[in-house]
Motif scaffolding. Sequence first.
Motif, PDB file in Angstrom:
ATOM      1  N   ALA A 326       0.824  -1.208   0.000  1.00  0.00           N
ATOM      2  CA  ALA A 326       0.000   0.000   0.000  1.00  0.00           C
ATOM      3  C   ALA A 326       0.857   1.257   0.000  1.00  0.00           C
ATOM      4  N   LEU A 327       1.955   1.220   0.757  1.00  0.00           N
ATOM      5  CA  LEU A 327       2.833   2.382   0.841  1.00  0.00           C
ATOM      6  C   LEU A 327       3.466   2.691  -0.512  1.00  0.00           C
ATOM      7  N   PHE A 328       3.939   1.658  -1.204  1.00  0.00           N
ATOM      8  CA  PHE A 328       4.572   1.894  -2.501  1.00  0.00           C
ATOM      9  C   PHE A 328       3.550   2.227  -3.577  1.00  0.00           C
ATOM     10  N   ALA A 329       2.331   1.734  -3.437  1.00  0.00           N
ATOM     11  CA  ALA A 329       1.267   2.156  -4.361  1.00  0.00           C
ATOM     12  C   ALA A 329       0.994   3.648  -4.184  1.00  0.00           C
ATOM     13  N   GLN A 330       1.016   4.101  -2.925  1.00  0.00           N
ATOM     14  CA  GLN A 330       0.826   5.533  -2.655  1.00  0.00           C
ATOM     15  C   GLN A 330       1.957   6.361  -3.271  1.00  0.00           C
ATOM     16  N   LEU A 331       3.184   5.872  -3.142  1.00  0.00           N
ATOM     17  CA  LEU A 331       4.320   6.591  -3.723  1.00  0.00           C
ATOM     18  C   LEU A 331       4.237   6.642  -5.247  1.00  0.00           C
ATOM     19  N   GLU A 332       3.834   5.535  -5.857  1.00  0.00           N
ATOM     20  CA  GLU A 332       3.723   5.506  -7.317  1.00  0.00           C
ATOM     21  C   GLU A 332       2.639   6.478  -7.796  1.00  0.00           C
ATOM     22  N   ALA A 333       1.518   6.540  -7.069  1.00  0.00           N
ATOM     23  CA  ALA A 333       0.464   7.486  -7.423  1.00  0.00           C
ATOM     24  C   ALA A 333       0.955   8.912  -7.242  1.00  0.00           C
ATOM     25  N   GLN A 334       1.704   9.134  -6.179  1.00  0.00           N
ATOM     26  CA  GLN A 334       2.259  10.470  -5.912  1.00  0.00           C
ATOM     27  C   GLN A 334       3.218  10.882  -7.019  1.00  0.00           C
ATOM     28  N   ASP A 335       4.032   9.940  -7.458  1.00  0.00           N
ATOM     29  CA  ASP A 335       5.001  10.230  -8.510  1.00  0.00           C
ATOM     30  C   ASP A 335       4.300  10.503  -9.845  1.00  0.00           C
ATOM     31  N   ARG A 336       3.268   9.730 -10.144  1.00  0.00           N
ATOM     32  CA  ARG A 336       2.519   9.938 -11.383  1.00  0.00           C
ATOM     33  C   ARG A 336       1.827  11.299 -11.376  1.00  0.00           C
ATOM     34  N   ALA A 337       1.268  11.662 -10.220  1.00  0.00           N
ATOM     35  CA  ALA A 337       0.574  12.944 -10.114  1.00  0.00           C
ATOM     36  C   ALA A 337       1.544  14.103 -10.327  1.00  0.00           C
ATOM     37  N   ARG A 338       2.749  13.960  -9.792  1.00  0.00           N
ATOM     38  CA  ARG A 338       3.739  15.015  -9.960  1.00  0.00           C
ATOM     39  C   ARG A 338       4.188  15.102 -11.421  1.00  0.00           C
ATOM     40  N   ALA A 339       4.395  13.943 -12.065  1.00  0.00           N
ATOM     41  CA  ALA A 339       4.834  13.936 -13.468  1.00  0.00           C
ATOM     42  C   ALA A 339       3.753  14.477 -14.390  1.00  0.00           C
ATOM     43  N   GLY A 340       2.475  14.222 -14.007  1.00  0.00           N
ATOM     44  CA  GLY A 340       1.392  14.684 -14.864  1.00  0.00           C
ATOM     45  C   GLY A 340       1.094  16.151 -14.679  1.00  0.00           C
TER      46      GLY A 340
END
Length: 340
Positions: A326-340
């Motif tokens: 769950a923690l790494f899923a949150q990080l991946e979503a955070q990273d995608r949001a920043r890139a987008g």
Amino acid sequence: MIDPRDLEHCRAAIRHGSLSFHTASRLLPSEIRDPALALYAFCRLADDAVDLHEEKAAAVLRLRDRLDLAYQGRPRNAPADRAFAAVIADHDMPRALPEALLEGLAWDATGRRYASLSDLRAYSARVAAAVGAMMCVLMGVRDPHALARACDLGVAMQLTNIARDVGEDARARRIYLPTDWLAEAGIDPRSFFADPLPTDPIRAMVRRLLREADGLYARSEVGIALLPRGARPGIFAARHIYAGIGGAIVRNGYDSVSWRGRTSRRQKVGWLGLSVARAAFGSVMPRSAVLYAPPLPETAFLVEAAAQRAPEVPTWGEGRAGAMIALFAQLEAQDRARAG
């Protein structure tokens, strides 16, 4: 074996990035000092990779990938990664230990705050006690009592670091003081960030952290007798040098907002001498019952992991897999949001 060129790179990284550990490591025998330098270099550079970059989620995800490669025996082509992979192979390092450190760095990347002292100990377990447990493993020590006391020392060191950096963290809009303490004192973190001052309530919180650390430093000492004889002076030195930072804060009236606690070279030399003497004296002292105190609840998973040999199939640790996913899923979503 660690390539000498990679080891020299690690030594330079520690010399410039962690003077306290570099000083204490001078008392370790080379067969322990060299892998310890490689271990600390990887951990220090991992911490910097997250702390010094704005894209923290991406930095932690890259660290996850680097750790995967190191455990596959094909590390990234960088000195610290190659040296750390050699430590893993040479010492059968349980993967749950560096993964705990990675989890703590992921908490930093998500901006997690800590409501209670127990929550803060859980964070300290990951970013500091995990390193203490790894140090025991590379010394060949897997006794649960020694591991528990090593974890006490790691948590004490991290609490000292947090107490020292209250002002620096606030100016970077970070807070590690328990939010329950702040609420009890009527302090809103946003107001503190806007105008960080060493008020009486903030000084009282620093004092509470240092008192907690002092109790753990005292508990940690009895475990040093279970370490290899040649390693004991260096570990005593680490204990005294870090506790010395707390002592400097005490002498400054618990103000770590307008001033950052530090120790002098002369003090460090004195603690090195004291550590050699204490290591020699401690070997003839009767064993204290404190040695058998249970580990902190927040570090028990580290003790369990380090007491066993590394599993053939790496895992995130029993009972923690769901939280890590769950923690790494949150990080991946955070990273995608920043890139987008």
